[in-house]
Design a protein around this motif. Structure first.
Motif, PDB file in Angstrom:
ATOM      1  N   ALA A 424       0.800  -1.223   0.000  1.00 44.30           N
ATOM      2  CA  ALA A 424       0.000   0.000   0.000  1.00 44.30           C
ATOM      3  C   ALA A 424       0.831   1.271   0.000  1.00 44.30           C
ATOM      4  N   GLY A 425       2.143   1.173   0.169  1.00 49.38           N
ATOM      5  CA  GLY A 425       2.974   2.366   0.204  1.00 49.38           C
ATOM      6  C   GLY A 425       3.935   2.342   1.368  1.00 49.38           C
ATOM      7  N   MET A 426       4.335   3.539   1.832  1.00 45.12           N
ATOM      8  CA  MET A 426       5.274   3.642   2.940  1.00 45.12           C
ATOM      9  C   MET A 426       4.551   4.001   4.225  1.00 45.12           C
ATOM     10  N   HIS A 427       5.012   3.370   5.322  1.00 48.43           N
ATOM     11  CA  HIS A 427       4.412   3.585   6.632  1.00 48.43           C
ATOM     12  C   HIS A 427       5.525   3.725   7.658  1.00 48.43           C
ATOM     13  N   SER A 428       5.213   4.382   8.760  1.00 46.15           N
ATOM     14  CA  SER A 428       6.189   4.534   9.831  1.00 46.15           C
ATOM     15  C   SER A 428       5.602   4.078  11.155  1.00 46.15           C
ATOM     16  N   VAL A 429       6.436   3.404  11.945  1.00 42.38           N
ATOM     17  CA  VAL A 429       6.096   3.037  13.312  1.00 42.38           C
ATOM     18  C   VAL A 429       7.194   3.573  14.215  1.00 42.38           C
ATOM     19  N   VAL A 430       6.915   3.604  15.497  1.00 47.96           N
ATOM     20  CA  VAL A 430       7.878   4.108  16.472  1.00 47.96           C
ATOM     21  C   VAL A 430       8.252   2.966  17.409  1.00 47.96           C
ATOM     22  N   ALA A 431       9.525   2.905  17.748  1.00 45.19           N
ATOM     23  CA  ALA A 431      10.013   1.836  18.610  1.00 45.19           C
ATOM     24  C   ALA A 431      10.890   2.404  19.717  1.00 45.19           C
ATOM     25  N   GLY A 432      10.835   1.758  20.873  1.00 42.74           N
ATOM     26  CA  GLY A 432      11.758   2.121  21.937  1.00 42.74           C
ATOM     27  C   GLY A 432      13.168   1.662  21.607  1.00 42.74           C
ATOM     28  N   ARG A 433      13.275   0.526  20.929  1.00 42.20           N
ATOM     29  CA  ARG A 433      14.573  -0.011  20.512  1.00 42.20           C
ATOM     30  C   ARG A 433      14.391  -0.774  19.202  1.00 42.20           C
ATOM     31  N   VAL A 434      15.504  -0.955  18.484  1.00 48.61           N
ATOM     32  CA  VAL A 434      15.468  -1.613  17.170  1.00 48.61           C
ATOM     33  C   VAL A 434      16.619  -2.603  17.063  1.00 48.61           C
ATOM     34  N   VAL A 435      16.324  -3.782  16.529  1.00 52.21           N
ATOM     35  CA  VAL A 435      17.359  -4.741  16.133  1.00 52.21           C
ATOM     36  C   VAL A 435      17.346  -4.837  14.611  1.00 52.21           C
ATOM     37  N   LEU A 436      18.490  -4.599  14.002  1.00 54.93           N
ATOM     38  CA  LEU A 436      18.630  -4.764  12.555  1.00 54.93           C
ATOM     39  C   LEU A 436      19.154  -6.176  12.299  1.00 54.93           C
ATOM     40  N   ALA A 437      18.240  -7.071  12.003  1.00 51.51           N
ATOM     41  CA  ALA A 437      18.588  -8.467  11.736  1.00 51.51           C
ATOM     42  C   ALA A 437      18.532  -8.740  10.241  1.00 51.51           C
ATOM     43  N   ALA A 609      33.874  -4.527  14.207  1.00 52.81           N
ATOM     44  CA  ALA A 609      33.487  -3.129  13.991  1.00 52.81           C
ATOM     45  C   ALA A 609      32.112  -3.027  13.349  1.00 52.81           C
ATOM     46  N   ALA A 610      31.779  -3.984  12.488  1.00 55.09           N
ATOM     47  CA  ALA A 610      30.528  -3.905  11.729  1.00 55.09           C
ATOM     48  C   ALA A 610      29.299  -4.021  12.613  1.00 55.09           C
ATOM     49  N   ARG A 611      29.328  -4.903  13.598  1.00 47.37           N
ATOM     50  CA  ARG A 611      28.119  -5.201  14.365  1.00 47.37           C
ATOM     51  C   ARG A 611      27.946  -4.298  15.590  1.00 47.37           C
ATOM     52  N   ARG A 612      28.730  -3.271  15.703  1.00 42.95           N
ATOM     53  CA  ARG A 612      28.637  -2.377  16.860  1.00 42.95           C
ATOM     54  C   ARG A 612      27.334  -1.581  16.816  1.00 42.95           C
ATOM     55  N   GLY A 613      26.542  -1.676  17.860  1.00 43.22           N
ATOM     56  CA  GLY A 613      25.298  -0.930  17.926  1.00 43.22           C
ATOM     57  C   GLY A 613      25.529   0.527  18.285  1.00 43.22           C
ATOM     58  N   ILE A 617      19.833   1.192  18.827  1.00 45.08           N
ATOM     59  CA  ILE A 617      19.836   0.245  17.706  1.00 45.08           C
ATOM     60  C   ILE A 617      20.968  -0.759  17.888  1.00 45.08           C
ATOM     61  N   ALA A 618      20.659  -2.028  17.700  1.00 45.13           N
ATOM     62  CA  ALA A 618      21.658  -3.097  17.732  1.00 45.13           C
ATOM     63  C   ALA A 618      21.593  -3.884  16.429  1.00 45.13           C
ATOM     64  N   ILE A 619      22.659  -4.602  16.128  1.00 44.99           N
ATOM     65  CA  ILE A 619      22.761  -5.364  14.882  1.00 44.99           C
ATOM     66  C   ILE A 619      22.876  -6.850  15.206  1.00 44.99           C
ATOM     67  N   ALA A 620      22.067  -7.651  14.533  1.00 45.67           N
ATOM     68  CA  ALA A 620      22.106  -9.108  14.732  1.00 45.67           C
ATOM     69  C   ALA A 620      21.769  -9.800  13.427  1.00 45.67           C
ATOM     70  N   ASN A 621      22.598 -10.703  13.003  1.00 44.91           N
ATOM     71  CA  ASN A 621      22.351 -11.536  11.825  1.00 44.91           C
ATOM     72  C   ASN A 621      23.507 -12.513  11.697  1.00 44.91           C
ATOM     73  N   SER A 622      23.428 -13.447  10.779  1.00 44.63           N
ATOM     74  CA  SER A 622      24.532 -14.386  10.614  1.00 44.63           C
ATOM     75  C   SER A 622      25.791 -13.681  10.124  1.00 44.63           C
ATOM     76  N   ASP A 623      25.616 -12.557   9.408  1.00 43.85           N
ATOM     77  CA  ASP A 623      26.785 -11.773   9.000  1.00 43.85           C
ATOM     78  C   ASP A 623      27.596 -11.319  10.208  1.00 43.85           C
ATOM     79  N   SER A 624      26.913 -11.049  11.323  1.00 45.85           N
ATOM     80  CA  SER A 624      27.593 -10.545  12.513  1.00 45.85           C
ATOM     81  C   SER A 624      28.588 -11.549  13.072  1.00 45.85           C
TER      82      SER A 624
END
Length: 669
Positions: A424-437, A609-613, A617-624
């Motif tokens: 339907a397009g672009m939407h925004s939500v608000v979060a107290g914290r975010v994990v980029l997985a 260095a790459a996975r430093r939050g 915001i924190a970073i998590a994935n198999s790349d990490s």
């Protein structure tokens, strides 16, 4: 393959097919599941600035029932990737989008195993948390993908990506805790995996030599010694002698050097160089071994070091006195880790898709009936329960995050805005914290809050492209006659084809009689020009993967099986019931390799260095973890959740890459 041609194939017609294609069965009305070809979807949808790839006319609603057995797109499709490709190419400028009015304690970008594990750990530490997971795919699990088939009144379940829980002995306490909490008991697979299935039927590993590569076609069953089978191959006389020596009686090709000196030399020598310059074998064996390391390192022997090829199980090293632990790797801490001490049996019928499904059940109990890992196997995931207003955890599929930013300075902000795009397009939500997985290389396109050093480190990870194809045979009588569990196919388009894992559990029964239908699993890891650096080869392979049509993959599939099994009456036009191609342009995490990665294993490692939050915001994935395994993905998800909540206590995690992949017992059959 265009819609008209696909429909004609389904109907059993296609006057434009060649006689060879008809003999292969390209005109047969089987169950086909394919991809949109190339980048046509994105290019057409974004021909002009501001044109969105999710127009209402092309939108599809999320099914309330399983999409697993429907025809159409599977894996990382152009539709799923198109939005971020448009952002990458500057064709789509993310804006804040229309606010949904939703506020969550945590938003996770990515609903693969790592993202699900992050949500699971966050909720364990904060049971009242409201969580949203976003994912561009039409199913949960990321690469942990499930395929289903109905053949002859039976349901067959296969894996389309992440394969098994490899080596539970390596699992950290955190991984063991997560798996236990969702009902997974690895030890039970010792009863569910029928380790005697192949022996009871006299089935073993074979090798298919195609006429196009070797001038003469032959399917040869391996025996305990190379001398027992090599002379039956179409290799030239010198190549036969050299191969028998490499396997049965290799010499010390670095005589005069100490063990330490030999290891150091082999770490700086590719296996291709080892064969040609040290063992001095016939060049035909370079073709024979070229793809032998590709399944475990993503690269061929022109890139993988001889030391890693030794750990991989490649021949030629037993006479070199390399030490007492030929299957050992050095961790960054300097500790020797034995490779694969466990049997390769920890496998659900759908691979690690069940791990994802059980994580989803723990987060959203109404989505999957049952309470045990066994009853989940045949249970239907209710997609209509994944994103229900008012529920504490929600999973929003077909939704691509395009922008993440703190509402204020990252050092002091209390909230993060996440913008995503859907039909339907672009939407925004608000979060107290975010994990980029999500993948490392996507993250710099999502945020403007990173420094150049971290961006460079994130871009070091280049995903390994891969194609996992499941082929349903109406029976495995031809394999039974040839006494084969499968074949490797050196030099062919496909690396090989094997009968699926003999796992029966939760009311699901694996094939017992040769007349039963069975799934064959085919693999391809496309590469680039031999000699190019591994990451560049992955990019070249990705271009090939997106260029080929389903018809290309099907033709190569029928060619392989028709050739390899022709001596037992197999007819690809008659005996193939279904084909599903799971195409992962951005497949598994890149694992550091010698000699290209001079920093490995001593460090410093780019992932640190790459996975430093930052901020919230924190970073998590198999790349990490630079490690393409489910347990590493879980570890990284747990780490990210703890970072966000400032938790240092809890079951220990593993935060460094494990040992290199080795030749798995599954493929030694």
């Amino acid at each position: 393959m265009d819609a008209e041609h696909r429909e004609s194939l389904e109907a059993g017609t296609s006057p434009d097919l060649s006689a060879e294609d008809r003999a292969l069965g390209m005109d047969q009305p089987i169950s086909r599941r394919d991809f949109m070809n190339g980048m046509a979807y994105t290019a057409a949808a974004l021909a002009a600035q501001g044109a969105l790839p999710w127009s209402r006319a092309g939108a599809t609603s999320l099914p309330s029932s399983s999409p697993l057995s429907s025809t159409g797109l599977t894996g990382q499709t152009d539709k799923a990737n198109g939005i971020m490709h448009a952002v990458r190419d500057g064709l789509l400028k993310p804006t804040a989008g229309a606010s949904t009015g939703e506020v969550f304690d945590l938003v996770v970008v990515g609903a693969g195993i790592s993202g699900l594990a992050a949500a699971h750990e966050f909720r364990r530490l904060n049971p009242a948390a409201r969580i949203l997971l976003l994912d561009p795919l039409a199913d949960v699990g990321g690469h942990a993908s499930r395929n289903e088939f109905q053949v002859g009144g039976k349901t067959l379940i296969g894996y389309g990506g992440s394969q098994s829980l490899q080596t539970p002995s390596y699992f950290s306490p955190a991984v063991r805790g997560v798996l236990s909490s969702v009902g997974i008991e690895p030890k039970k697979f010792e009863g569910y995996y029928d380790g005697a299935w192949y022996d009871k039927r006299g089935l073993g590993a074979g090798i298919y030599f195609s006429r196009a590569v070797y001038g003469q076609a032959a399917t040869v069953r391996e025996t305990d010694t190379a001398a027992g089978w090599v002379n039956k191959t179409p290799l030239n006389a010198q190549a036969k002698r050299d191969l028998i020596e490499l396997i049965d009686a290799p010499r010390d090709y670095l005589k005069g050097l100490s063990t330490a000196e030999k290891r150091a030399r082999l770490a700086q020598t590719t296996y291709r160089e080892f064969l040609l310059k040290l063992a001095k074998v016939d060049p035909q064996l370079v073709t024979y071994f070229q793809d032998s390391t590709r399944e475990y390192f993503g690269s061929g022997i022109d890139v993988v070091s001889a030391l890693d090829a030794w750990a991989n199980g490649n021949p030629g090293f037993e006479g070199m006195n390399l030490g007492d632990q030929p299957d050992a790797a050095m961790s960054p801490s300097g500790r020797l880790i034995a490779t694969d001490p466990d049997e390769y049996i920890y496998h659900f019928p759908d691979g690690n898709a069940s791990v994802a499904r059980l994580l989803v059940r723990s987060l959203i109990p109404a989505s999957l009936p049952g309470k045990t890992m066994e009853d989940s196997v045949r249970a239907r995931l209710n997609y209509g329960q994944l994103d229900v207003k008012g529920k504490p955890v929600r999973i929003r599929l077909n939704s691509t995050a395009v922008r993440v930013r703190h509402l204020g300075s990252p050092a002091t902000a209390r909230q993060v805005e996440v913008t995503y795009a859907d039909a339907a397009g672009m939407h925004s939500v608000v979060a107290g914290r975010v994990v980029l997985a999500c993948w490392h290389r996507v993250i710099p396109y999502l945020t403007a809050e990173l420094g150049e050093a971290q961006i460079r480190a994130l871009r070091d990870q280049v995903k390994v492209p891969l194609v996992y194809t499941n082929v349903v045979l109406r029976n495995f009588e031809a394999l039974s006659r040839l006494k084969l569990s499968g074949v490797t196919s050196p030099g062919h388009f496909w690396i090989g084809a094997e009968i699926d894992f003999p796992v029966s559990m939760g009311g699901y029964s694996f094939a017992q009689k040769a007349s039963d239908p069975v799934i064959l699993h085919l693999r391809r890891i496309p590469g680039g020009k031999p000699g190019d650096e591994a990451r560049e080869q992955f990019n070249t392979g990705r271009a090939e993967l997106t260029r080929l049509t389903f018809a290309d993959y099907e033709r190569q599939t029928r060619n392989l099986l028709g050739g390899a099994l022709s001596g037992a009456g197999f007819d690809p036009a008659r005996d193939i019931a279904a084909i599903t191609v799971n195409r992962w342009a951005h497949g598994y995490a890149y694992e550091y390799m010698r000699p290209d990665d001079a920093f490995w294993p001593g460090g410093p490692l780019p992932i640190t260095a790459a996975r430093r939050g930052w901020g919230r915001i924190a970073i998590a994935n198999s790349d990490s973890g630079a490690y393409a395994y489910a347990h590493s993905a879980i570890d990284q998800g747990v780490r990210a959740a703890r970072e966000l909540l400032g938790v240092t206590a809890g079951p220990a995690i593993s935060d460094f890459p494990g040992p290199p992949r080795t030749k798995l017992d599954f493929f030694k059959r």
